[in-house]
Design a protein around this motif. Structure first.
Motif, PDB file in Angstrom:
ATOM      1  N   TYR A   1     -84.608 -47.251  84.165  1.00  0.00           N
ATOM      2  CA  TYR A   1     -85.177 -48.337  83.341  1.00  0.00           C
ATOM      3  C   TYR A   1     -86.693 -48.330  83.468  1.00  0.00           C
ATOM      4  O   TYR A   1     -87.289 -49.237  84.074  1.00  0.00           O
ATOM      5  N   PRO A   2     -87.331 -47.299  82.906  1.00  0.00           N
ATOM      6  CA  PRO A   2     -88.785 -47.155  83.113  1.00  0.00           C
ATOM      7  C   PRO A   2     -89.606 -48.285  82.503  1.00  0.00           C
ATOM      8  O   PRO A   2     -90.753 -48.476  82.893  1.00  0.00           O
ATOM      9  N   ASP A   3     -89.024 -49.034  81.563  1.00  0.00           N
ATOM     10  CA  ASP A   3     -89.813 -50.089  80.919  1.00  0.00           C
ATOM     11  C   ASP A   3     -89.761 -51.426  81.646  1.00  0.00           C
ATOM     12  O   ASP A   3     -90.325 -52.419  81.189  1.00  0.00           O
ATOM     13  N   VAL A   4     -89.066 -51.445  82.763  1.00  0.00           N
ATOM     14  CA  VAL A   4     -88.989 -52.691  83.521  1.00  0.00           C
ATOM     15  C   VAL A   4     -90.021 -52.650  84.647  1.00  0.00           C
ATOM     16  O   VAL A   4     -90.124 -51.659  85.363  1.00  0.00           O
ATOM     17  N   GLU A   5     -90.770 -53.712  84.777  1.00  0.00           N
ATOM     18  CA  GLU A   5     -91.751 -53.800  85.860  1.00  0.00           C
ATOM     19  C   GLU A   5     -91.043 -54.390  87.096  1.00  0.00           C
ATOM     20  O   GLU A   5     -90.619 -55.547  87.081  1.00  0.00           O
ATOM     21  N   ILE A   6     -90.931 -53.570  88.142  1.00  0.00           N
ATOM     22  CA  ILE A   6     -90.242 -54.044  89.349  1.00  0.00           C
ATOM     23  C   ILE A   6     -91.234 -54.819  90.219  1.00  0.00           C
ATOM     24  O   ILE A   6     -92.326 -54.340  90.518  1.00  0.00           O
TER      25      ILE A   6
ATOM     26  N   LEU B   1     -88.286 -57.159  86.929  1.00  0.00           N
ATOM     27  CA  LEU B   1     -87.115 -57.298  87.806  1.00  0.00           C
ATOM     28  C   LEU B   1     -87.692 -57.778  89.138  1.00  0.00           C
ATOM     29  O   LEU B   1     -88.368 -57.022  89.835  1.00  0.00           O
ATOM     30  N   VAL B   2     -87.452 -59.036  89.470  1.00  0.00           N
ATOM     31  CA  VAL B   2     -88.027 -59.591  90.697  1.00  0.00           C
ATOM     32  C   VAL B   2     -86.971 -59.505  91.797  1.00  0.00           C
ATOM     33  O   VAL B   2     -85.960 -60.208  91.755  1.00  0.00           O
ATOM     34  N   VAL B   3     -87.224 -58.617  92.761  1.00  0.00           N
ATOM     35  CA  VAL B   3     -86.254 -58.364  93.826  1.00  0.00           C
ATOM     36  C   VAL B   3     -86.759 -59.025  95.113  1.00  0.00           C
ATOM     37  O   VAL B   3     -87.788 -58.636  95.653  1.00  0.00           O
ATOM     38  N   ALA B   4     -86.032 -60.027  95.593  1.00  0.00           N
ATOM     39  CA  ALA B   4     -86.478 -60.761  96.774  1.00  0.00           C
ATOM     40  C   ALA B   4     -85.712 -60.303  98.018  1.00  0.00           C
ATOM     41  O   ALA B   4     -84.481 -60.243  98.008  1.00  0.00           O
ATOM     42  N   SER B   5     -86.452 -59.954  99.054  1.00  0.00           N
ATOM     43  CA  SER B   5     -85.819 -59.515 100.304  1.00  0.00           C
ATOM     44  C   SER B   5     -86.783 -59.764 101.447  1.00  0.00           C
ATOM     45  O   SER B   5     -87.917 -60.192 101.231  1.00  0.00           O
ATOM     46  N   TRP B   6     -86.337 -59.450 102.687  1.00  0.00           N
ATOM     47  CA  TRP B   6     -87.261 -59.538 103.829  1.00  0.00           C
ATOM     48  C   TRP B   6     -87.554 -58.146 104.384  1.00  0.00           C
ATOM     49  O   TRP B   6     -87.925 -57.992 105.535  1.00  0.00           O
TER      50      TRP B   6
ATOM     51  N   ILE C   1     -78.653 -57.524  86.392  1.00  0.00           N
ATOM     52  CA  ILE C   1     -77.295 -56.954  86.356  1.00  0.00           C
ATOM     53  C   ILE C   1     -77.384 -55.433  86.538  1.00  0.00           C
ATOM     54  O   ILE C   1     -76.620 -54.826  87.298  1.00  0.00           O
ATOM     55  N   ALA C   2     -78.372 -54.838  85.863  1.00  0.00           N
ATOM     56  CA  ALA C   2     -78.559 -53.384  86.021  1.00  0.00           C
ATOM     57  C   ALA C   2     -78.895 -53.056  87.477  1.00  0.00           C
ATOM     58  O   ALA C   2     -78.463 -52.036  88.024  1.00  0.00           O
ATOM     59  N   TRP C   3     -79.655 -53.944  88.134  1.00  0.00           N
ATOM     60  CA  TRP C   3     -80.051 -53.722  89.538  1.00  0.00           C
ATOM     61  C   TRP C   3     -78.823 -53.727  90.463  1.00  0.00           C
ATOM     62  O   TRP C   3     -78.644 -52.821  91.268  1.00  0.00           O
ATOM     63  N   VAL C   4     -77.985 -54.754  90.340  1.00  0.00           N
ATOM     64  CA  VAL C   4     -76.847 -54.805  91.270  1.00  0.00           C
ATOM     65  C   VAL C   4     -75.907 -53.617  91.024  1.00  0.00           C
ATOM     66  O   VAL C   4     -75.257 -53.136  91.950  1.00  0.00           O
ATOM     67  N   LYS C   5     -75.893 -53.126  89.787  1.00  0.00           N
ATOM     68  CA  LYS C   5     -75.077 -51.928  89.522  1.00  0.00           C
ATOM     69  C   LYS C   5     -75.665 -50.713  90.257  1.00  0.00           C
ATOM     70  O   LYS C   5     -74.932 -49.921  90.842  1.00  0.00           O
ATOM     71  N   VAL C   6     -76.981 -50.602  90.229  1.00  0.00           N
ATOM     72  CA  VAL C   6     -77.624 -49.498  90.971  1.00  0.00           C
ATOM     73  C   VAL C   6     -77.326 -49.657  92.470  1.00  0.00           C
ATOM     74  O   VAL C   6     -77.028 -48.681  93.168  1.00  0.00           O
TER      75      VAL C   6
ATOM     76  N   THR D   1     -87.749 -48.773  98.617  1.00  0.00           N
ATOM     77  CA  THR D   1     -88.473 -47.950  97.647  1.00  0.00           C
ATOM     78  C   THR D   1     -87.541 -46.894  97.055  1.00  0.00           C
ATOM     79  O   THR D   1     -87.601 -46.597  95.859  1.00  0.00           O
ATOM     80  N   GLY D   2     -86.664 -46.355  97.886  1.00  0.00           N
ATOM     81  CA  GLY D   2     -85.685 -45.373  97.396  1.00  0.00           C
ATOM     82  C   GLY D   2     -84.824 -45.971  96.288  1.00  0.00           C
ATOM     83  O   GLY D   2     -84.581 -45.328  95.254  1.00  0.00           O
ATOM     84  N   LEU D   3     -84.400 -47.214  96.485  1.00  0.00           N
ATOM     85  CA  LEU D   3     -83.593 -47.882  95.445  1.00  0.00           C
ATOM     86  C   LEU D   3     -84.435 -48.138  94.193  1.00  0.00           C
ATOM     87  O   LEU D   3     -83.968 -47.951  93.069  1.00  0.00           O
ATOM     88  N   PHE D   4     -85.675 -48.572  94.407  1.00  0.00           N
ATOM     89  CA  PHE D   4     -86.562 -48.825  93.259  1.00  0.00           C
ATOM     90  C   PHE D   4     -86.743 -47.550  92.429  1.00  0.00           C
ATOM     91  O   PHE D   4     -86.789 -47.600  91.199  1.00  0.00           O
ATOM     92  N   GLU D   5     -86.859 -46.421  93.124  1.00  0.00           N
ATOM     93  CA  GLU D   5     -87.087 -45.173  92.385  1.00  0.00           C
ATOM     94  C   GLU D   5     -85.899 -44.838  91.479  1.00  0.00           C
ATOM     95  O   GLU D   5     -86.082 -44.401  90.344  1.00  0.00           O
ATOM     96  N   ILE D   6     -84.703 -45.059  92.007  1.00  0.00           N
ATOM     97  CA  ILE D   6     -83.517 -44.792  91.166  1.00  0.00           C
ATOM     98  C   ILE D   6     -83.525 -45.746  89.969  1.00  0.00           C
ATOM     99  O   ILE D   6     -83.313 -45.338  88.819  1.00  0.00           O
ATOM    100  N   TYR D   7     -83.816 -47.013  90.246  1.00  0.00           N
ATOM    101  CA  TYR D   7     -83.824 -48.004  89.158  1.00  0.00           C
ATOM    102  C   TYR D   7     -84.882 -47.634  88.114  1.00  0.00           C
ATOM    103  O   TYR D   7     -84.608 -47.644  86.908  1.00  0.00           O
ATOM    104  N   ALA D   8     -86.085 -47.288  88.602  1.00  0.00           N
ATOM    105  CA  ALA D   8     -87.192 -46.982  87.680  1.00  0.00           C
ATOM    106  C   ALA D   8     -86.878 -45.754  86.830  1.00  0.00           C
ATOM    107  O   ALA D   8     -87.285 -45.667  85.670  1.00  0.00           O
ATOM    108  N   SER D   9     -86.133 -44.805  87.404  1.00  0.00           N
ATOM    109  CA  SER D   9     -85.815 -43.610  86.616  1.00  0.00           C
ATOM    110  C   SER D   9     -84.856 -43.958  85.468  1.00  0.00           C
ATOM    111  O   SER D   9     -84.868 -43.342  84.424  1.00  0.00           O
TER     112      SER D   9
END
Ligand code: GAL
Length: 503
Positions: free
Chosen positions: A144-149, A118-123, A405-410, A134-142
């Motif tokens: 979807y643990p098999d996705v490499e953020i 999951l490639v998340v682009a931001s500044w 899609i899972a990311w924007v839902k999170v 990182t807080g958002l990544f942690e929720i996502y990782a919990s």
């Protein structure tokens, strides 16, 4: 003599045929344990004969890490620590990697999880920003643990460095999976109908039209579609001040511009920098000016300037420029060398007293452990909330579309927003977050958001199309050095004409 000759021959042969401990990796690569004083390019030089080959080591190590966590995960090439286990690929493997490596695509430096990346682009790289993400990544990782953020950041406040990089990737058909996008007219600059997916179905499935306030929904719609899911609401117009300096000088935060200049004089007499700015990014002075403009013209006129209902020849524009010019006489002289957070150190170090900046400063202060700060609306803006919102968009060619899609839902979820915003220094875009999770400043922002007149920030993508933002920004940046009120007002009016909003 003969003996000596034979001896010399043997020494020479040994020198030619026995290499002096070779550093070259075996054909299939090898492990390497980081020692003190190592850095990736040094290791690349030693083992691959090329200091520029460090990305091959980073990528190979991160790929190993996915199957075997005894290998390090390198998220920042400049930060490797003694004891970390790396994987140095063979020269052939490294060369093959480098032949296709593109530095603008950080995802190539990471492995792919069982469920892809999951490639998340931001500044978001500054303190507070990075923690929130990182807080958002942690929720996502919990979930979807098999996705490499992959945290694909391009540093530089307000995204002025990020946006051209992102645009190039969109046009090249090579986008990240999702990217940071301000709610409002900024989306026009990305030609959304060509490059982005409308997110209306996600709004429906996640009940987002019920979760966000009506004004925000209006801001988010462009050409009848939603193009981003918002994570937050930020306020542009906050005057941060150093409480101890104010208390020692017996001052209170200024409510009018006359007060402001009286306070500046008092602070100057005490040897403190009255008003602090960092303008190295080229957007910070235009940011301050949008708040001066709102505070001088008032909410309705300010909105009218951006909708085309009020021409930029209006006298309040000249008045705002005069005020800003005077403010600049109280500013730190090193402002061109400092970023917004760099300038914030003046407050932390008790050397500067006031700074006008968005409320990500609250997240940054928190990350810096600084608590001696107060806040107030800049003069004239009590009851006005100059607003902006960060959202995440979905490019049409996202390589890992399902993950995105899972990311924007999170991003749109209560759980995601409660993890993100208290650290980021913003309030939720949703209306149902628990206020108890937020600090005192953010609770005050929530209260103001509910009752204030909401007007759009221009520097942060809400109020105007991209070309207009650029013209506005350039005019104000020039003004900081020229001080030419009449010329700048003409340029601002022309920018409005060029954007098609004024005649
Ligand atoms: C804004 C963005 C904020 C904050 C700020 C400084 O444009 O919306 O989230 O990051 O830039 O970088």
């Amino acid at each position: 003599m003969k003996k000596l000759f034979s001896l010399l021959m043997i020494v020479a042969l040994v020198a030619v045929f026995v290499p002096v401990v070779s550093a070259a990796p075996p054909a299939q690569g090898q492990e390497y344990i980081v020692t003190a004083g190592d850095w990736l390019s040094k290791i690349a030089d030693k083992y691959l004969g090329n200091p520029q080959a460090w990305p091959a080591i980073m990528s190979a190590t991160n790929t190993k890490n996915l199957e075997d966590s005894s290998f390090a995960k390198i998220t920042n090439a400049d930060l490797i620590e003694p004891g970390w286990k790396l994987w140095v690929p063979s020269k052939e493997e490294a060369e093959a990697f480098l032949a296709t490596y593109d530095p603008s695509k950080p995802e190539l430096l990471f492995g792919k999880g069982a469920a892809g990346q999951l490639v998340v682009a931001s500044w978001w790289t500054a303190g507070g920003e990075a923690e929130g993400l990182t807080g958002l990544f942690e929720i996502y990782a919990s979930k979807y643990p098999d996705v490499e953020i992959v945290n694909a950041t391009v540093a530089g406040g307000a995204g002025f460095v990020f946006r051209p990089v992102l645009k190039t990737r969109l046009i090249a058909g090579d986008p990240p999976d999702t990217f940071q996008l301000h709610a409002g007219l900024e989306v026009e600059g990305y030609d959304p109908e060509t490059y982005l997916e409308p997110l209306d179905d996600i709004y429906a499935s996640e009940g987002l039209e019920e979760a966000f306030p009506a004004d925000l929904l209006t801001l988010l719609k462009y050409k009848d579609h939603y193009w981003g899911v918002p994570v937050n609401i930020h306020r542009s117009n906050i005057l941060w001040y150093d409480k101890s300096i104010f208390a020692e000088a017996g001052l209170t935060p200024p409510e009018t511009w006359d007060d402001f200049f009286a306070v500046c004089e008092a602070l100057k007499a005490k040897g403190v920098v009255p008003f602090v700015m960092g303008t190295s990014g080229g957007w910070e002075a235009p940011h301050v000016f949008e708040d001066v403009l709102a505070g001088t013209c008032g909410a309705e006129t300010y909105k009218g300037l951006w909708s085309g209902a009020v021409p930029w020849t209006d006298p309040c524009v000249a008045q705002a420029l005069e005020t800003f010019k005077k403010m600049l006489t109280y500013v730190n002289t090193d402002h061109p060398a400092l970023s917004w957070d760099g300038a914030g150190h003046y407050l932390i170090d008790n050397k500067g007293a006031m700074m006008i900046m968005g409320d990500w400063t609250n997240g940054w202060f928190q990350a810096e452990g600084y608590t001696d700060y107060g806040w107030a609306p800049p003069p004239g803006t009590k009851g006005i909330f100059v607003a902006l919102s960060d959202s995440f968009a979905l490019p049409k060619k996202a390589p890992n579309r399902d993950n995105a899609i899972a990311w924007v839902k999170v991003c749109g979820s209560k759980e995601g927003q409660e993890a993100f915003n208290p650290k980021k220094g913003s309030i939720c875009a949703r209306t149902d977050c628990d206020p108890a999770l937020f600090n005192e400043y953010l609770q005050s922002a929530m209260a103001d958001w509910a009752v204030d007149a909401i007007v759009p920030s221009v520097v942060h993508g809400a109020a105007a199309i991209e070309s207009w933002v650029t013209d506005y920004k350039d005019a104000i940046t020039l003004f900081v050095t020229s001080g030419d009120v009449a010329g700048t007002q003409t340029a601002l009016q022309q920018a409005c004409v060029d954007a098609g909003a004024c005649q």
